[in-house]
Write an enzyme that holds these catalytic residues in place. Sequence first.
Site, short mmCIF file in Angstrom:
data_model
loop_
_atom_site.label_atom_id
_atom_site.label_comp_id
_atom_site.label_asym_id
_atom_site.label_seq_id
_atom_site.Cartn_x
_atom_site.Cartn_y
_atom_site.Cartn_z
N ASP A 71 145.31 24.79 -43.32
CA ASP A 71 145.03 24.66 -44.69
C ASP A 71 143.65 24.79 -45.05
O ASP A 71 142.82 24.80 -43.97
CB ASP A 71 145.70 23.34 -45.26
CG ASP A 71 145.28 22.17 -44.44
OD1 ASP A 71 144.33 22.19 -43.61
OD2 ASP A 71 145.95 20.98 -44.64
N ASN A 140 150.58 9.49 -46.84
CA ASN A 140 151.64 9.83 -47.89
C ASN A 140 152.77 10.57 -47.20
O ASN A 140 153.59 10.97 -48.21
CB ASN A 140 151.11 10.25 -49.44
CG ASN A 140 150.62 11.72 -49.35
OD1 ASN A 140 150.56 12.40 -48.16
ND2 ASN A 140 150.29 12.49 -50.31
N HIS A 142 152.07 13.48 -45.99
CA HIS A 142 151.70 15.01 -46.28
C HIS A 142 151.66 15.68 -44.70
O HIS A 142 150.92 15.08 -43.82
CB HIS A 142 150.94 15.43 -47.17
CG HIS A 142 149.51 15.23 -46.69
ND1 HIS A 142 148.37 15.00 -47.72
CD2 HIS A 142 148.67 15.29 -45.78
CE1 HIS A 142 147.20 14.74 -47.07
NE2 HIS A 142 147.60 14.93 -45.91
N GLU A 147 152.42 18.28 -49.94
CA GLU A 147 152.56 17.01 -50.65
C GLU A 147 153.88 16.60 -50.82
O GLU A 147 154.80 17.33 -51.24
CB GLU A 147 151.58 16.83 -51.97
CG GLU A 147 150.12 17.26 -51.92
CD GLU A 147 149.43 15.96 -51.24
OE1 GLU A 147 149.94 15.21 -50.26
OE2 GLU A 147 148.26 16.25 -51.28
C1 GLP Z 1 144.19 16.17 -44.54
C2 GLP Z 1 144.69 17.33 -44.05
C3 GLP Z 1 145.67 17.14 -43.25
C4 GLP Z 1 145.48 15.86 -42.28
C5 GLP Z 1 145.52 14.77 -43.01
C6 GLP Z 1 145.32 13.55 -42.38
O1 GLP Z 1 143.85 15.95 -46.05
N1 GLP Z 1 144.95 18.59 -44.99
O2 GLP Z 1 145.85 18.33 -42.38
O3 GLP Z 1 146.47 15.71 -41.34
O4 GLP Z 1 144.81 14.89 -44.31
O5 GLP Z 1 143.89 13.11 -42.43
P1 GLP Z 1 143.14 12.36 -41.32
O6 GLP Z 1 143.33 12.73 -40.06
O7 GLP Z 1 141.67 12.24 -41.52
O8 GLP Z 1 143.76 10.78 -41.53
#
Ligand code: GLP
Length: 246
Positions: A71, A140, A142, A147
Amino acid sequence: MLRNFKLYTEDDYTAMSQKAAEIFASAVAANPTGAFGFATGSTPEGMYKALIQMQKSGKADFTHITAFNLDEYYPIKPDDPQSYKYFMRLHLFDGINLPANRTFIPNGQANDPAVECIAFEEKIAATGGIDTQILGIGTNGHIGFNEPAQELSATTSYVKLADATIESNARFFATPENVPRHALSMGLHTILMAKRILLLASGKGKAEIMHQALFGPITTQVPASLLQLHRDVTIVVDQEAAKLLQ
Ligand code: GLP
């Protein structure tokens, strides 16, 4: 309940990162010119560090793979330090000498996001598909920027970020208002088409959602729960994230 999964519970973040790096490196060793899927976020940073070490010490070679990222924020400039393009160069691609022409991240500046999403899917298809897809998980539920919602996108799409995600990612931006409200993200079908999923989670903040994702009902309200439908999921977590998984 997720049945076709292998779960590795490691002591802490460093051990989790090392284990995940070893699993990923052996997938690349088995398919050195294959396409691999990458994720951003703080979770895989340690793993990327370990991969760079493995490359530098000659224990692995990542220089012939093709990389696809899950993404990207939209809109965002590629040289913005908060862009995922910048993140990947900083945390991995520059360290493993992966040429830019084999790293693909949805273009956060595309004139027409819909056209960009189709082109991105076509690039994945042209490589024959993703071998191993690395994933983190949002608090959440995702994955990528898919989402929780009534409906999920199948293919790479222009998506709206949830308030919870804006709030949680605001820590990287000057103010919450600076967090882009949209993103381009691989869809659930794109992700589930990968031959193998490598899901990482660390810290107590991820314990509850990991339990829901792996053992709760399959629901679009917890996008990661759809991973229960995949036939080959490897999960690497630290003790804190694993607390509710026993
Ligand atoms: C982000 C990314 C995800 C990621 C998630 C968790 O917004 N788009 O691909 O897995 O949030 O992030 P973190 O690893 O910092 O907890």
